[in-house]
Design a protein around this motif. Sequence first.
Motif, PDB file in Angstrom:
ATOM      1  N   TRP A 107     -44.992 -28.709 -51.763  1.00 33.04           N
ATOM      2  CA  TRP A 107     -45.972 -27.874 -52.427  1.00 33.04           C
ATOM      3  C   TRP A 107     -45.846 -26.397 -52.049  1.00 33.04           C
ATOM      4  O   TRP A 107     -46.468 -25.541 -52.653  1.00 33.04           O
ATOM      5  CB  TRP A 107     -47.376 -28.355 -52.065  1.00 33.04           C
ATOM      6  N   LYS A 108     -45.037 -26.103 -51.056  1.00 37.79           N
ATOM      7  CA  LYS A 108     -44.860 -24.723 -50.613  1.00 37.79           C
ATOM      8  C   LYS A 108     -44.127 -23.897 -51.679  1.00 37.79           C
ATOM      9  O   LYS A 108     -43.256 -24.404 -52.388  1.00 37.79           O
ATOM     10  CB  LYS A 108     -44.079 -24.679 -49.311  1.00 37.79           C
ATOM     11  N   CYS A 135     -42.756 -30.642 -47.251  1.00 38.58           N
ATOM     12  CA  CYS A 135     -43.854 -29.830 -47.818  1.00 38.58           C
ATOM     13  C   CYS A 135     -43.423 -29.258 -49.162  1.00 38.58           C
ATOM     14  O   CYS A 135     -43.251 -28.044 -49.302  1.00 38.58           O
ATOM     15  CB  CYS A 135     -44.271 -28.720 -46.853  1.00 38.58           C
ATOM     16  N   ARG A 154     -38.264 -26.576 -46.940  1.00 44.53           N
ATOM     17  CA  ARG A 154     -39.369 -27.197 -47.665  1.00 44.53           C
ATOM     18  C   ARG A 154     -39.406 -28.714 -47.477  1.00 44.53           C
ATOM     19  O   ARG A 154     -40.197 -29.388 -48.114  1.00 44.53           O
ATOM     20  CB  ARG A 154     -39.255 -26.841 -49.151  1.00 44.53           C
ATOM     21  N   PRO A 196     -52.461 -32.039 -48.406  1.00 46.11           N
ATOM     22  CA  PRO A 196     -51.350 -31.656 -49.294  1.00 46.11           C
ATOM     23  C   PRO A 196     -50.896 -32.791 -50.199  1.00 46.11           C
ATOM     24  O   PRO A 196     -50.533 -32.554 -51.353  1.00 46.11           O
ATOM     25  CB  PRO A 196     -50.248 -31.246 -48.312  1.00 46.11           C
ATOM     26  N   GLN A 197     -50.960 -34.044 -49.702  1.00 46.86           N
ATOM     27  CA  GLN A 197     -50.514 -35.159 -50.526  1.00 46.86           C
ATOM     28  C   GLN A 197     -51.447 -35.387 -51.708  1.00 46.86           C
ATOM     29  O   GLN A 197     -51.008 -35.701 -52.817  1.00 46.86           O
ATOM     30  CB  GLN A 197     -50.419 -36.439 -49.687  1.00 46.86           C
ATOM     31  N   SER A 211     -48.911 -26.242 -55.669  1.00 53.81           N
ATOM     32  CA  SER A 211     -49.886 -25.247 -55.223  1.00 53.81           C
ATOM     33  C   SER A 211     -49.882 -24.020 -56.135  1.00 53.81           C
ATOM     34  O   SER A 211     -50.941 -23.432 -56.405  1.00 53.81           O
ATOM     35  CB  SER A 211     -49.585 -24.827 -53.782  1.00 53.81           C
ATOM     36  N   PHE A 254     -49.982 -20.985 -49.000  1.00 50.36           N
ATOM     37  CA  PHE A 254     -49.040 -21.967 -49.507  1.00 50.36           C
ATOM     38  C   PHE A 254     -47.617 -21.403 -49.635  1.00 50.36           C
ATOM     39  O   PHE A 254     -46.723 -22.089 -50.120  1.00 50.36           O
ATOM     40  CB  PHE A 254     -49.507 -22.469 -50.882  1.00 50.36           C
ATOM     41  N   GLU A 286     -50.475 -32.895 -54.281  1.00 55.04           N
ATOM     42  CA  GLU A 286     -49.270 -33.339 -54.981  1.00 55.04           C
ATOM     43  C   GLU A 286     -49.592 -34.453 -55.976  1.00 55.04           C
ATOM     44  O   GLU A 286     -49.083 -34.473 -57.088  1.00 55.04           O
ATOM     45  CB  GLU A 286     -48.231 -33.836 -53.967  1.00 55.04           C
TER      46      GLU A 286
END
Length: 970
Positions: free
Chosen positions: A888-889, A886, A883, A698-699, A937, A867, A702
């Motif tokens: 990106w959710k 996270c 969130r 995920p990083q 995402s 996501f 981002e």
Amino acid sequence: MAELPIPDLPPARCSGRFTISTLLGMEEGGRGPYTPTEGSSCDSIQPTHLSSSTLCTRTFGYNTVDVVPAYEHYANSKGVGDLRKGRPSLADLHSILKVTGGLAVPIASLASPGHAFTVGWTVALSPSSPRHLGLVGLLGMAGGLAYTEVMQCPFPTALTWLIILMSVTVTTITGLSISAISTNGKVKSGGTYFLISRSLGPELGGSIGLIFAFANAVAVAMHTVGFAETVRDLLQEHNSLIVDPTNDIRIIGVITVTVLLGISLAGMEWEAKAQILFFLVILVSFINYLVGTVIPATAEKQAKGFFSYRADIFAQNFVPNWRGPEGSFFGLFSIFFPSATGILAGANISGDLKDPAVAIPKGTLMAIFWTTMSYLVLSATIGACVVRDASGSLNDSVAVGSPGCEGLACSFGWNFTACTQQQSCRYGLSNYYQSMSMVSGFGPLITAGIFGATLSSALACLVSAPKVFQCLCKDQLYPLIGFFGKGYGKNSEPIRGYMLTYVIAIGFILIAELNAIAPIISNFFLCSYALINFSCFHASITNSPGGPHCLWHHVNWGSSMQASSYNMALNYSVGLSEVDEHIKNYRQGPQCLVLTGPPNFRPALVDFVGTFTKNLSLMLCGNVLIGPRKQKMPESRLMADGHTKWLMKRKIKAFYTDVVAEDLRSGVQMLIQAAGLGKMRPNILVLGYKRNWRTASPQSLEDYVGILHDAFDFKYGVCLMRMKEGLNVSRVLQAHGKWLWSAGDAQRQDPLAPAVDPTALACEQQASTIFQSKQGKKTIDIYWLFDDGGLTLLIPYLLGRKKRWAKCKIRVFVGGQINRMDEERKAIVSLLSKFRLGFHEVHILPDINQKPRPEHIKRFDELIAPFRLNDGFKDEATVNEMRQGCPWKISDEEVDKNRAKSLRQVRLNEILLDYSRDAALIAITPPIGRKGRCPSSLYMAWLETLSQDLRPPIILTRGNQENVLTFYCQ
């Protein structure tokens, strides 16, 4: 994502193709495109009141501040960074929103309190000048016909033709150069000076403008003196001189130029009418002369040397017979050449022409052709009809073959031997300057033709000089001349310039000697023409793909030439700091920072950028080495030279640079801020599409989207490249035993893997890519969905100019309405034609707002499902808490508010598959995700959906909302 409040607005009237009236920073969202609200039609001419869901969105399909391409966005643009009325800035589309006073605005715009953004545009051209196309050819032809006295000079037909052809060669090259420059952008007033200065720059343009304006002012005197000499000769024949032959020229010349000044001050309409009258007189005079050559010669005309067409007369006059100590070829050339300078008369009044880009080339080249024909016909016909010497006495008639008779006239029954030997003959081609009048059917018409030619040329120069000088004064290149730049009336007539030209003309009229003024004019005009030709052809020479290549073995002796090259490059680089950026220079080639990692890992990305930047613009290959500085610095020093040699072997003209950073995004930020030197700095970030975004950490996701945000924050354009087979070939290299570590790469391999010698990079077999092969007769498809300043058009245009892509047909697709397809297509075709890109095939996509197929919508929903936050539409505070860790959710509200925009990407992908499945390349304007409002995402899901399942390479290009194209010369 909460819907933004919209305060009451005044009615917005749709003007032209579309109208969007909204507040700066209005969020993209609202109702979907498939449930139109009543009253939202942009076709209505009635005022339309806006609410959060009633917006003219029939082209977009969702509420947005982004706009479609339009003429007004590029009108009167002058420099890179010049934001045009109607197009939102990058901050309007991209910056984080902040609610202030009940109105959501980008943080970057808060420096301007109460700043509102209104979009309304038409595709209508500004009112045109009443000038017409044919006037340019008319003026050029009239100016070129100031030849009648010069044609009587005693030089042979052969050398006459040589002088004509030499003059025509100069004027033809100049005419082609002027035509090329005038079609290279929108031409304003200032004529030749404007064209030269905007091509060569103010340094050369300023000096040549001064010379050219002065030359035209002196040319007024030359043509006026030609007219005055003819009038003086008529007075002398009738013994009616005013004072004496010299002073009569001065008196007549001053009176004449005063009358011409009055015509000029009366306005261009009067000047145009006068030119038409002069032209008709010249035409009648020319026909009268040709008729006279076929009429049998009377005894009086034979006594003056005219015997109709005779081959032996032509043969004698074909070879030279120099007389007098001052007779020389180049002396006669200098006298004749000014008669060919009228070709620029049309260009010099460029500000008064309706369409200079069409009128100047057509009129100038027509003038050159017809005047050349007239010159050749005149010299050939008179050289075949009139002997060199004749007495004019009827008593010199003798029987053919009489003894003691010498010369060609003896065979025609005339004995001119006495006056020939004593050099006292008053008539004949070498002595009588009015031979054309004598030959013609009606002599006074020839005199009228001379009057028309000289006055026409004088009037054209009297109009040209002030207009050129006025433009020079307005540019303020020289001190103390700004006084003459002031214009008067609706056409900004240079009254003060007229008076200055009048004074200069009178000064030279007082010389009262045509043959003394003509050589001065020749020098001025030849200098001007040389610079005009240089301004057209210098770029093609300097940009030639290859120079002389040396075959000797490469050695490095540390020579003075190397030091000199370094110093020269350094001086030029420093000198660029004093030069303001300009759109025309941007068009030569975007300056690209390419995130290649090790360049040999992504050869397709290197080849793509190298193709359109080669010999044109800057290309920097950037690599981020991730890890501790002490560990990575030796690697940086070791590999940099190898990567540079690899690029050289691949014939890619680019620089390689790397940085050491703790993570990829930090390293790219360093490159964006520090790459380049002075004005040679990148303005476009080029990177590959992240294919593994769904499975990557995920990083890293981002960081990848964050890099795009960083590029926009630094006002870079962004270019993403996606290929079906991917870009990274490092695994292929590893499989073939050609492993190089790729620290700093987002998908890097084991950093502890052994490294090869950097020189092996230059020796390895080069990977082949699609950009190295000829594409044949395929298509390059451009989907110019949003007006980003023109970058989406510019890169495919530059690519299409290269040999491997030259056979590809370029197609442009834009969104539109089904009931306005013809109008919208004409508007885009008109806009593209002004950019001179050569794009002629334009397609309107009226089905862009159709609902996507259910299975494709389902596929998108499945794409974003992993996501989603699945928060159940909870309040913003709860969502932010869920969130944490996270970002990106995607919240349920974000999915709902961006539903229309998401479905737009699904539909666009369907369109790409329908229209461009077999294209060689697809270029498309991608959406922009707003910082703080669009999770990474979700944005990647848009890009994935937009570009998936496509066989050809797809280039997602988004400019920084600043113009990179212009249709102006300046």
